[in-house]
Enzyme design. Structure first.
Site, mmCIF file in Angstrom:
data_model
loop_
_atom_site.group_PDB
_atom_site.id
_atom_site.type_symbol
_atom_site.label_atom_id
_atom_site.label_comp_id
_atom_site.label_asym_id
_atom_site.label_seq_id
_atom_site.Cartn_x
_atom_site.Cartn_y
_atom_site.Cartn_z
ATOM 1 N N GLU A 72 -0.784 1.159 -5.402
ATOM 2 C CA GLU A 72 -0.600 -0.097 -4.682
ATOM 3 C C GLU A 72 -0.533 -1.277 -5.644
ATOM 4 O O GLU A 72 -1.489 -1.535 -6.379
ATOM 5 C CB GLU A 72 -1.767 -0.297 -3.710
ATOM 6 C CG GLU A 72 -1.991 0.907 -2.802
ATOM 7 C CD GLU A 72 -3.321 0.861 -2.061
ATOM 8 O OE1 GLU A 72 -3.755 -0.235 -1.664
ATOM 9 O OE2 GLU A 72 -3.943 1.922 -1.904
ATOM 10 N N HIS A 89 0.855 -1.207 0.000
ATOM 11 C CA HIS A 89 0.000 0.000 0.000
ATOM 12 C C HIS A 89 0.886 1.251 0.000
ATOM 13 O O HIS A 89 0.984 1.968 1.005
ATOM 14 C CB HIS A 89 -0.843 -0.071 1.268
ATOM 15 C CG HIS A 89 -2.022 0.836 1.326
ATOM 16 N ND1 HIS A 89 -1.931 2.195 1.127
ATOM 17 C CD2 HIS A 89 -3.318 0.589 1.576
ATOM 18 C CE1 HIS A 89 -3.139 2.724 1.271
ATOM 19 N NE2 HIS A 89 -3.998 1.771 1.538
HETATM 20 C C1 BG6 Z 1 -7.016 1.930 0.100
HETATM 21 C C2 BG6 Z 1 -8.478 1.619 -0.065
HETATM 22 O O1 BG6 Z 1 -6.254 0.863 -0.382
HETATM 23 O O2 BG6 Z 1 -6.728 2.117 1.500
HETATM 24 C C3 BG6 Z 1 -9.306 2.735 0.553
HETATM 25 O O3 BG6 Z 1 -8.764 1.442 -1.444
HETATM 26 C C4 BG6 Z 1 -8.918 2.932 2.012
HETATM 27 O O4 BG6 Z 1 -10.677 2.443 0.429
HETATM 28 C C5 BG6 Z 1 -7.420 3.195 2.075
HETATM 29 O O5 BG6 Z 1 -9.649 4.026 2.549
HETATM 30 C C6 BG6 Z 1 -6.861 3.427 3.471
HETATM 31 O O6 BG6 Z 1 -7.213 2.405 4.338
HETATM 32 P P1 BG6 Z 1 -6.826 2.468 5.868
HETATM 33 O O7 BG6 Z 1 -7.474 1.269 6.494
HETATM 34 O O8 BG6 Z 1 -5.327 2.420 5.961
HETATM 35 O O9 BG6 Z 1 -7.369 3.778 6.404
#
Ligand code: BG6
Length: 303
Positions: free
Chosen positions: A273, A170
């Site tokens: 990602e 991510h």
């Molecule tokens: C992304 C998702 O990968 O991560 C989003 O597609 C999400 O929908 C974002 O809001 C962040 O997620 P988190 O759980 O780290 O706040």
């Protein structure tokens, strides 16, 4: 001997690698070699920073990030595994799996023959992980810090039956101004739009940002190029073992609602990602492995 001093005596490399506590009980590996500086937290197995020498940071890390075991940090490269987004059936399970919320084990830090530095971590199973994922597994993260940053996540099914999983690296990237960013590499790629009720569309031309964007691009192995006219650079995000690419920027309201997002931080970040998400599900037979990799590089300083 404290955990930190034992890690330091076992793994540090003079002038290249050290392990420090970046807040209370929060060990971070710091790498500085001829090519770049980087840092990796044991909690989450999360790369936090990567900055090639004489260049701007490649990764975005929130100034309000919370350095606390058990909580994924906002920025760098959280590891989403063994599921991406919500758990397919258990709505109370944590979003993006548990790998990003647990402490990883440092296995090795090695100087390679080309003077890049390899860091190898594994995620040990525990009662907490078994409550969420009973199947035995092996999960290894290899980070190579050189002129490029390479991050490889290898997942192995150690159970005696087939297993399915999804995942993502991510990656939060630093950008000059999100409104000026142009992304190439996704023309004519189908995508699922989370902001529009998961409807399916097809990308036409380059991607630009003018509001919240949360998309899973499907069936794509392509490299992505971020053309950043403000920082005057192009970032290349290459990948392997992945047929889906997620793009995310929360924009004004969503980022303001997160307590670990600095004010206006959304203007200077963008997630690209390398993923196995939506229909891109990994099925592993017993003893089978899958490797998801992303490689980040600065192409030049003239966007
Ligand atoms: C992304 C998702 O990968 O991560 C989003 O597609 C999400 O929908 C974002 O809001 C962040 O997620 P988190 O759980 O780290 O706040």
């Amino acid at each position: 001997m404290s955990l930190l001093s034992s890690l330091q005596s076992q793994f540090s490399i003079d002038g290249v690698a050290s392990i420090v506590n970046c807040s209370d009980d929060f060990p971070v590996i710091q790498i500085s070699n001829s090519y770049a500086d980087a840092s990796i937290a044991l909690d989450g197995g999360q790369v936090l920073t990567f900055q090639p020498k004489l260049q701007q940071p490649v990764l975005w890390l929130s100034k309000k990030a919370i350095y606390k075991p058990g909580k994924s940090l906002r920025g760098g490269i959280p590891v989403c595994w063994p599921w991406f987004s919500d758990h397919p059936t258990e709505k109370s399970f944590p979003a993006h799996g548990f790998a990003r919320n647990h402490r990883w084990q440092l296995e090795a830090i090695e100087q390679q023959t080309d003077q890049s530095t390899l860091v190898r971590l594994t995620l040990p199973a525990s009662d907490a992980t078994r409550n969420l994922w009973p199947q035995p597994f092996e999960l290894e993260l290899k980070v190579v810090v050189g002129t490029e940053l390479s991050v490889s996540l290898t997942m192995t099914n150690l159970s005696d039956h087939p297993c399915t999983m999804t995942s993502a690296l991510h990656t939060y990237l630093q950008v000059g101004d999100i409104r000026e960013i142009v992304i190439s590499g996704l023309d004519q790629t189908p995508y699922m739009d989370k902001v529009q009720d998961f409807s399916l569309f097809e990308q036409q031309g380059n991607v630009r940002f003018s509001g919240e964007l949360d998309r899973i691009y499907q069936n794509t192995r392509s490299d992505i190029i971020i053309h950043d006219g403000v920082l005057k650079r192009q970032l290349k995000i290459a990948k392997s073992g992945s047929l889906s690419t997620v793009l995310w920027n929360p924009w004004v309201n969503k980022s303001a609602a997160m307590n670990d997002f600095e004010e206006d931080g959304y203007q200077h970040m963008l997630c690209v990602e390398a993923a196995n998400a939506a229909d891109d599900i990994i099925q592993l037979q017993p003893a089978q492995s899958h490797c998801l990799q992303t490689v980040l590089s600065v192409l030049d300083q003239h966007a």
